[in-house]
Design an enzyme around this catalytic site. Structure first.
Site, PDB file in Angstrom:
ATOM      1  N   THR A 239       0.853  -1.183   0.000  1.00 18.22           N
ATOM      2  CA  THR A 239       0.000   0.000   0.000  1.00 18.22           C
ATOM      3  C   THR A 239       0.888   1.231   0.000  1.00 18.22           C
ATOM      4  O   THR A 239       1.892   1.298   0.726  1.00 18.22           O
ATOM      5  CB  THR A 239      -0.972   0.022   1.199  1.00 18.22           C
ATOM      6  OG1 THR A 239      -1.736   1.237   1.163  1.00 18.22           O
ATOM      7  CG2 THR A 239      -0.254  -0.078   2.529  1.00 18.22           C
ATOM      8  N   GLU A 240       0.539   2.203  -0.858  1.00 19.03           N
ATOM      9  CA  GLU A 240       1.471   3.304  -1.098  1.00 19.03           C
ATOM     10  C   GLU A 240       1.621   4.245   0.077  1.00 19.03           C
ATOM     11  O   GLU A 240       2.501   5.108   0.096  1.00 19.03           O
ATOM     12  CB  GLU A 240       1.097   4.092  -2.364  1.00 19.03           C
ATOM     13  CG  GLU A 240      -0.226   4.786  -2.334  1.00 19.03           C
ATOM     14  CD  GLU A 240      -1.292   3.995  -3.080  1.00 19.03           C
ATOM     15  OE1 GLU A 240      -2.153   4.623  -3.697  1.00 19.03           O
ATOM     16  OE2 GLU A 240      -1.255   2.753  -3.027  1.00 19.03           O
ATOM     17  N   ASN A 241       0.766   4.122   1.115  1.00 22.30           N
ATOM     18  CA  ASN A 241       0.980   4.952   2.291  1.00 22.30           C
ATOM     19  C   ASN A 241       1.975   4.335   3.274  1.00 22.30           C
ATOM     20  O   ASN A 241       2.200   4.878   4.341  1.00 22.30           O
ATOM     21  CB  ASN A 241      -0.346   5.272   2.983  1.00 22.30           C
ATOM     22  CG  ASN A 241      -1.091   4.033   3.426  1.00 22.30           C
ATOM     23  OD1 ASN A 241      -1.098   3.033   2.728  1.00 22.30           O
ATOM     24  ND2 ASN A 241      -1.715   4.085   4.582  1.00 22.30           N
TER      25      ASN A 241
END
Length: 217
Positions: A46-48
């Site tokens: 997940t890009e966060n």
């Protein structure tokens, strides 16, 4: 859970291979973990800032500090890695994400994708979509074959602002699976009893019929 969207997510899950690092977008892609078996060995990103996303938390497992890019609660698998957003996007831009699965407003016959803005409506932000569709080694789009107004979403040319040109490899809808081969869309699978005529009725992009008997479900 919406049955139509769940069917699309279930079929898209079959496109993922053991050992792949996979980023799942908001919407239908977020349903995919529910269709990954315990032995799938897919590594979710997940890009966060998390590599090694686990299933949705059960009772008593909710950690308010653990969310995905869609702000949905998640868990972390043993051995998961945490990092800041800048490092996460360096992974994406550096080609270290094998697959990006995301939704779309339109996909063109040339593999263009539009998924971040509808003219005349509020734009919340492009998010990571532009980086993902360019940085990932393979791009899978999951979407219904038509919009809420009944308009085709696999089109000859995109009318919405593009996220990227020529980026899409696979499109999974409730009716079909398209693959972009040598720059052209190939209809490789029919789903849920659909016919070629059903798909053609909701598709304005030209496509090659490339079905095998085993790919008609």
């Amino acid at each position: 859970m919406n049955d139509l969207k769940a069917r699309i997510a279930a079929r898209a899950a079959e496109e993922l291979h053991p050992g792949e690092v996979v980023n799942l977008g908001i919407g239908i892609p977020n349903l995919i973990p529910g269709f990954l078996g315990p032995d799938t060995s897919v590594v979710l990103h997940t890009e966060n800032g998390l590599l090694g996303v686990g299933p949705r938390p059960g009772d008593g497992e909710l950690d308010p500090d653990l969310i995905d890019a869609a702000k949905q609660p998640i868990t972390a698998l043993p051995g998961a890695a945490y990092f800041d957003s800048a490092t996460s996007f360096a992974m994406i831009r550096g080609g270290h994400v094998d697959v990006a699965v995301l939704g779309a407003l339109e996909v063109s016959g040339e593999g263009d994708i539009a998924n971040w803005a509808v003219p005349g409506k509020d734009v919340l932000g492009v998010g990571g979509a532009m980086d993902l569709v360019v940085g990932a080694r393979r791009v899978i789009v999951t979407m219904t074959s038509t919009s809420s107004r009944g308009e085709p979403k696999v089109v000859e040319r995109c009318t919405y602002p593009l996220t990227a040109a020529g980026a899409v490899d696979v499109v999974v809808t409730e009716l079909s699976v398209f693959r972009r081969i040598d720059g052209a869309l190939h209809l490789t699978e029919l789903l849920d009893g659909a016919t070629v005529e059903d798909v053609a009725a909701v598709t304005t992009a030209p496509f090659v019929v490339a079905l095998e008997e085993s790919h008609v479900r």
